[in-house]
Write a protein that holds these residues in place. Structure first.
Motif, PDB file in Angstrom:
ATOM      1  N   ARG A 179      -2.185  -0.904  -5.789  1.00 57.70           N
ATOM      2  CA  ARG A 179      -1.982  -1.509  -4.477  1.00 57.70           C
ATOM      3  C   ARG A 179      -2.161  -3.022  -4.539  1.00 57.70           C
ATOM      4  O   ARG A 179      -2.711  -3.557  -5.499  1.00 57.70           O
ATOM      5  CB  ARG A 179      -2.959  -0.923  -3.458  1.00 57.70           C
ATOM      6  CG  ARG A 179      -2.769   0.552  -3.200  1.00 57.70           C
ATOM      7  CD  ARG A 179      -3.830   1.076  -2.252  1.00 57.70           C
ATOM      8  NE  ARG A 179      -3.831   2.544  -2.213  1.00 57.70           N
ATOM      9  CZ  ARG A 179      -4.815   3.266  -1.715  1.00 57.70           C
ATOM     10  NH1 ARG A 179      -5.881   2.663  -1.192  1.00 57.70           N
ATOM     11  NH2 ARG A 179      -4.750   4.592  -1.732  1.00 57.70           N
ATOM     12  N   ASN A 218       0.791  -1.233   0.000  1.00 53.81           N
ATOM     13  CA  ASN A 218       0.000   0.000   0.000  1.00 53.81           C
ATOM     14  C   ASN A 218       0.821   1.280   0.000  1.00 53.81           C
ATOM     15  O   ASN A 218       0.275   2.357  -0.218  1.00 53.81           O
ATOM     16  CB  ASN A 218      -0.933   0.024   1.216  1.00 53.81           C
ATOM     17  CG  ASN A 218      -1.961  -1.076   1.168  1.00 53.81           C
ATOM     18  OD1 ASN A 218      -2.448  -1.447   0.105  1.00 53.81           O
ATOM     19  ND2 ASN A 218      -2.298  -1.621   2.330  1.00 53.81           N
ATOM     20  N   PRO A 261       1.575   6.930  -0.078  1.00 59.03           N
ATOM     21  CA  PRO A 261       0.548   5.975  -0.507  1.00 59.03           C
ATOM     22  C   PRO A 261       0.647   5.655  -2.000  1.00 59.03           C
ATOM     23  O   PRO A 261       0.864   6.542  -2.830  1.00 59.03           O
ATOM     24  CB  PRO A 261      -0.761   6.692  -0.193  1.00 59.03           C
ATOM     25  CG  PRO A 261      -0.404   7.747   0.795  1.00 59.03           C
ATOM     26  CD  PRO A 261       0.997   8.165   0.467  1.00 59.03           C
ATOM     27  N   ASP A 293      -5.723   5.356   2.288  1.00 57.48           N
ATOM     28  CA  ASP A 293      -6.783   6.309   1.937  1.00 57.48           C
ATOM     29  C   ASP A 293      -6.857   7.447   2.949  1.00 57.48           C
ATOM     30  O   ASP A 293      -7.075   8.609   2.581  1.00 57.48           O
ATOM     31  CB  ASP A 293      -8.135   5.585   1.852  1.00 57.48           C
ATOM     32  CG  ASP A 293      -8.191   4.594   0.705  1.00 57.48           C
ATOM     33  OD1 ASP A 293      -7.608   4.892  -0.363  1.00 57.48           O
ATOM     34  OD2 ASP A 293      -8.794   3.526   0.870  1.00 57.48           O
ATOM     35  N   GLN A 294      -6.658   7.124   4.225  1.00 58.20           N
ATOM     36  CA  GLN A 294      -6.674   8.163   5.248  1.00 58.20           C
ATOM     37  C   GLN A 294      -5.477   9.098   5.101  1.00 58.20           C
ATOM     38  O   GLN A 294      -5.593  10.320   5.281  1.00 58.20           O
ATOM     39  CB  GLN A 294      -6.672   7.535   6.640  1.00 58.20           C
ATOM     40  CG  GLN A 294      -6.743   8.552   7.775  1.00 58.20           C
ATOM     41  CD  GLN A 294      -7.997   9.408   7.707  1.00 58.20           C
ATOM     42  OE1 GLN A 294      -9.097   8.885   7.590  1.00 58.20           O
ATOM     43  NE2 GLN A 294      -7.837  10.727   7.752  1.00 58.20           N
ATOM     44  N   SER A 353       0.440  -0.230  10.184  1.00 60.42           N
ATOM     45  CA  SER A 353      -0.457   0.560  11.035  1.00 60.42           C
ATOM     46  C   SER A 353      -1.114   1.716  10.292  1.00 60.42           C
ATOM     47  O   SER A 353      -1.977   2.406  10.854  1.00 60.42           O
ATOM     48  CB  SER A 353       0.324   1.121  12.231  1.00 60.42           C
ATOM     49  OG  SER A 353       1.225   2.151  11.812  1.00 60.42           O
ATOM     50  N   LEU A 354      -0.732   1.938   9.039  1.00 64.67           N
ATOM     51  CA  LEU A 354      -1.212   3.105   8.284  1.00 64.67           C
ATOM     52  C   LEU A 354      -2.305   2.710   7.297  1.00 64.67           C
ATOM     53  O   LEU A 354      -2.282   1.630   6.713  1.00 64.67           O
ATOM     54  CB  LEU A 354      -0.050   3.753   7.524  1.00 64.67           C
ATOM     55  CG  LEU A 354       1.140   4.224   8.370  1.00 64.67           C
ATOM     56  CD1 LEU A 354       2.254   4.736   7.457  1.00 64.67           C
ATOM     57  CD2 LEU A 354       0.707   5.307   9.342  1.00 64.67           C
ATOM     58  N   ASP A 355      -3.249   3.617   7.094  1.00 61.80           N
ATOM     59  CA  ASP A 355      -4.327   3.452   6.115  1.00 61.80           C
ATOM     60  C   ASP A 355      -4.033   4.379   4.937  1.00 61.80           C
ATOM     61  O   ASP A 355      -4.032   5.608   5.096  1.00 61.80           O
ATOM     62  CB  ASP A 355      -5.672   3.819   6.753  1.00 61.80           C
ATOM     63  CG  ASP A 355      -6.849   3.646   5.809  1.00 61.80           C
ATOM     64  OD1 ASP A 355      -6.674   3.790   4.576  1.00 61.80           O
ATOM     65  OD2 ASP A 355      -7.956   3.365   6.292  1.00 61.80           O
TER      66      ASP A 355
END
Length: 303
Positions: free
Chosen positions: A129, A59, A123, A93-94, A89-91
Motif C-alpha cells: 500500500r 490502498n 484491498p 483493513d476493515q 471512503s473505504l478502509d
C-alpha cells in the motif's frame, strides 16, 4: 517443449508436452478468471481504462464489469471523481476483516451517458500500500470475487478428464485469480475437507470425499498426477509468486517430475506435507528478484 501435440485416447491436443532430463510429462493450463466457459464481458474502451488507472488508489485495486454501454464516451473527469470519492471512503483493513466473515467486497455502480459500470474494491496487501503510482485497474472483466472456494476444483475437473489416458504424467496448471489466495481452500478443493473424529480419550483426523482426489476405493481422477497452482499470475508477479505442485495422493497416478523452482504439497495420512522450492522462481525466468523495475507506464513528452 512441444505445443498442442495430439496425444491421449481422445485424439485431442493438450497444451504442452514437456521433456525434462529424459522424462516427459503433459501440462494443461487454465486461468480461473476465464469464468470456466462463461462469456466474458465487453472490453473497456482505452479512454475508460486510462481514466480508471488515472485514479490515485494506494490502498485498493478495482475490478470492473460493463453492465451497459452507451453510444458516446462518458466523461472521464466525472468517472475519476466518482471513483476517487468512493475509494477514499473505504478502509482496506476493515474490508479484509469483513470479507473473511463472508461479507461481499464493496461495490460501486457508476452511470452516465448510457453507460453503467460496476466496480469492486480489492484491498492491496499491507506491504504493497501507499504507492500513488500503482495501477488501479486490477481485473477486467470482473470475476466472481465473492465465491472463490470452488474455483480450483471446477478448473481442475474441467481439464482433468479432457484427454483420456495419456500414458504420461499429467499436470493441470491453474492460474488462480483470487483476491485472498488461500492454501487451505486449495487443500480442501483437491484433498477434501479436513474433519476431526472425536474419541473418548483422543481424536483422529480424516478427509471428507468432497475433494477432487477423494479417498475412495475407485481412485477417481487418478490420471491427473498433480495440480500446479500459481496465484494471481501477471507480469508484475512472475518473479515473486512461487508455483506449488500439489501431488495426487492416489497410488495409480503416474509420478511427475518437479522443477527446482516449484514448491510441493502432498497428502500424508490426512495431513498435508509441504516443501519449499529449492530456488526462487525468478531464477527460472532469468529475471531479477525485484522485476519489473522502473515505472510501469512512464510518461513521455513530445516536442
Amino acid at each position: 517443449m512441444e505445443i498442442e501435440n495430439q496425444i491421449g485416447t481422445r485424439g485431442k491436443n493438450p497444451d504442452f508436452l514437456v521433456s525434462l532430463n529424459g522424462e516427459k510429462f503433459v501440462v494443461e493450463a487454465i486461468w480461473t478468471a476465464q469464468r470456466l466457459g462463461d462469456s466474458a464481458s465487453g472490453s473497456l474502451p482505452p479512454q475508460i481504462s486510462d481514466a480508471i488507472d488515472g485514479v490515485p488508489s494506494p490502498n485498493f485495486f478495482v475490478a470492473c464489469e460493463i453492465d451497459r454501454t452507451g453510444s458516446a464516451a462518458p466523461s472521464q473527469k466525472q468517472l475519476k471523481a466518482g471513483l476517487t470519492r468512493w475509494l477514499a471512503s473505504l478502509d482496506p483493513d476493515q474490508v479484509i476483516a469483513s470479507y473473511k466473515q463472508k461479507v461481499p467486497l464493496p461495490r460501486h455502480t457508476w452511470q452516465e451517458a448510457g453507460w453503467c459500470l460496476v466496480f469492486k474494491a480489492i484491498p492491496r496487501s499491507p506491504g504493497k500500500r501507499g504507492d500513488p503510482t500503482s495501477r488501479t485497474m486490477g481485473i477486467h472483466p470482473a470475476i466472481d470475487l465473492n465465491d472463490e472456494s470452488n474455483q480450483v476444483f471446477d478448473a481442475v475437473k474441467r481439464k482433468g478428464g479432457k484427454y483420456g489416458d495419456l500414458a504420461l504424467p499429467f499436470i493441470v496448471a491453474v492460474g488462480n485469480a483470487a483476491v485472498f489466495p488461500s492454501d487451505e481452500e486449495t487443500e480442501t478443493a483437491l484433498f477434501g475437507s479436513s474433519v476431526e473424529y472425536a474419541q473418548d480419550t483422543s481424536s483422529d483426523f480424516g478427509r471428507m470425499s468432497d475433494g477432487y482426489w477423494p479417498a475412495t476405493r475407485d481412485h477417481p481422477h487418478s490420471r491427473v498426477s498433480g495440480v500446479l497452482i500459481v496465484d494471481n499470475p501477471a507480469p508484475w508477479t512472475w518473479a515473486r509468486n512461487t508455483p506449488v505442485l500439489w501431488h495426487s495422493p492416489h497410488p495409480k497416478s503416474l509420478p511427475t517430475p518437479v522443477l527446482s523452482t516449484w514448491a510441493t504439497a502432498q497428502l500424508v495420512g490426512a495431513r498435508v506435507e509441504r516443501r519449499p522450492a529449492a530456488f526462487p522462481v525468478h531464477t527460472a525466468l532469468g529475471l531479477s528478484e525485484c522485476w519489473p523495475v522502473g515505472d510501469a507506464f512512464p510518461s513521455t513528452s513530445t516536442k
